[in-house]
Design a protein around this motif. Structure first.
Motif, mmCIF file in Angstrom:
data_model
loop_
_atom_site.group_PDB
_atom_site.id
_atom_site.type_symbol
_atom_site.label_atom_id
_atom_site.label_comp_id
_atom_site.label_asym_id
_atom_site.label_seq_id
_atom_site.Cartn_x
_atom_site.Cartn_y
_atom_site.Cartn_z
ATOM 1 N N PHE A 69 9.087 -39.899 17.029
ATOM 2 C CA PHE A 69 10.538 -39.767 17.170
ATOM 3 C C PHE A 69 10.976 -38.349 17.526
ATOM 4 O O PHE A 69 12.166 -38.082 17.673
ATOM 5 N N LEU A 70 10.037 -37.421 17.665
ATOM 6 C CA LEU A 70 10.393 -36.047 17.964
ATOM 7 C C LEU A 70 10.890 -35.900 19.394
ATOM 8 O O LEU A 70 10.505 -36.661 20.286
ATOM 9 N N LYS A 114 8.168 -29.536 23.119
ATOM 10 C CA LYS A 114 6.747 -29.346 23.416
ATOM 11 C C LYS A 114 5.982 -28.897 22.172
ATOM 12 O O LYS A 114 5.173 -27.968 22.200
ATOM 13 N N ALA A 115 6.246 -29.580 21.084
ATOM 14 C CA ALA A 115 5.558 -29.285 19.821
ATOM 15 C C ALA A 115 5.465 -30.577 19.017
ATOM 16 O O ALA A 115 6.384 -31.391 19.019
ATOM 17 N N ASP A 116 4.338 -30.752 18.340
ATOM 18 C CA ASP A 116 4.144 -31.953 17.519
ATOM 19 C C ASP A 116 4.007 -31.601 16.044
ATOM 20 O O ASP A 116 3.452 -32.360 15.261
ATOM 21 N N VAL A 117 4.525 -30.438 15.652
ATOM 22 C CA VAL A 117 4.384 -29.968 14.273
ATOM 23 C C VAL A 117 5.316 -30.762 13.358
ATOM 24 O O VAL A 117 6.523 -30.840 13.606
ATOM 25 N N ILE A 118 4.758 -31.333 12.302
ATOM 26 C CA ILE A 118 5.563 -32.101 11.352
ATOM 27 C C ILE A 118 5.375 -31.587 9.924
ATOM 28 O O ILE A 118 5.856 -32.207 8.983
ATOM 29 N N TRP A 170 1.178 -36.289 25.926
ATOM 30 C CA TRP A 170 1.370 -35.298 26.981
ATOM 31 C C TRP A 170 2.812 -34.816 27.030
ATOM 32 O O TRP A 170 3.089 -33.627 27.099
ATOM 33 N N GLU A 171 3.751 -35.762 26.964
ATOM 34 C CA GLU A 171 5.169 -35.386 27.013
ATOM 35 C C GLU A 171 5.576 -34.555 25.807
ATOM 36 O O GLU A 171 6.384 -33.635 25.905
ATOM 37 N N LEU A 172 5.026 -34.893 24.647
ATOM 38 C CA LEU A 172 5.467 -34.248 23.413
ATOM 39 C C LEU A 172 4.889 -32.847 23.260
ATOM 40 O O LEU A 172 5.602 -31.920 22.862
ATOM 41 N N THR A 173 3.615 -32.678 23.575
ATOM 42 C CA THR A 173 2.963 -31.392 23.335
ATOM 43 C C THR A 173 2.900 -30.497 24.562
ATOM 44 O O THR A 173 2.746 -29.281 24.435
#
Length: 245
Positions: free
Chosen positions: A53-54, A59-63, A162-165
């Motif tokens: 949902f980010l 361009k980061a996947d940090v949760i 790819w899109e998220l990071t």
């Protein structure tokens, strides 16, 4: 409240899922294991902490809060000082760190940042297990355990990583390999050496000592300091839920 290694694994599987389909699968398995735990998970508003949902613009996947924890550890020796001395030491430390980081990267002969390259290399290794089938010059179907679609024009992949990071996933690496492309060229520009140096081009000016500060006519008295009993605590009080990480 909810314990067990299997439940914990499903919790993190749902939180770390890049696609909604993988997230939904984890939630279904969580319901089968413990329906109350699944409902408690959903009540916490997963849109605020689950990768699927980010916003892809970041361009980061940090949760997790590892970055804040790292900074807390970085200033651990300064926090016990008087507030003025503490702020001065933190300022000098960060000021020096900015310059050191820029100098370190300037000396490296790379296109993308080293840590990004390490992640990319892992996906390159996984790409050999994939089969690539072209649908058009820029659109591909990639077969592995599950079929996904890779669109080079829009820089998208069904897995959404790819899109998220901004880092090509192993599906994209497989496509790049089949086309004899340099997959590093598909990394988002914000993760390149050039952009890294631009991020660190701004510096913190040095601060002269108190001897050289301007004198003001208005007297400023510090607030009264109340010292509590016992040895002062340096470690941060952790939230009960932080142990999940």
């Amino acid at each position: 409240m909810f314990k067990g290694d299997d439940l914990k694994e499903l919790f993190w599987r749902a939180a770390r899922s890049y696609s909604v389909s993988d997230y939904n699968k984890a939630i279904v398995q969580m319901r089968e294991l413990n329906a109350d735990a699944a409902e408690a998970f959903i009540i916490q508003n997963p849109k605020c902490f689950c990768r699927c949902f980010l916003n892809i613009e970041t361009k980061a996947d940090v949760i997790v809060n590892n970055m804040a924890e790292t900074f807390n550890g970085y200033i651990l020796h300064y926090r016990s000082k008087h507030i003025i001395n503490m702020l001065e030491d933190i300022m000098v430390s960060v000021m020096t760190r900015l310059v050191n980081k820029q100098n370190e990267m300037a000396c490296k002969n790379v296109f993308v940042c080293p840590r990004i390259q390490l992640k990319l290399n892992k996906d390159k290794d996984r790409a050999f297990k994939c089969s690539v089938f072209p649908s058009s010059p820029t659109l591909f179907q990639v077969k592995n355990f599950n079929d996904v679609s890779v669109d080079l024009n829009n820089r998208t992949c069904t897995c959404r990583k790819w899109e998220l990071t901004g880092i090509p996933c192993y599906h994209v690496c497989a496509v790049a390999g089949s086309l004899k492309m340099n997959v590093e060229e598909l990394v988002h520009s914000c993760l390149t050496k050039e952009m890294y140096l631009k991020s660190y081009q701004f510096t913190i000016p040095p601060l002269p000592s108190e001897k050289h500060w301007p004198v003001v006519e208005l007297p400023l008295n510090p607030p009264p300091i109340k010292i509590g009993p016992g040895r002062p605590k340096k470690n941060r009080k952790k939230d009960p839920g932080s142990s999940l990480g």
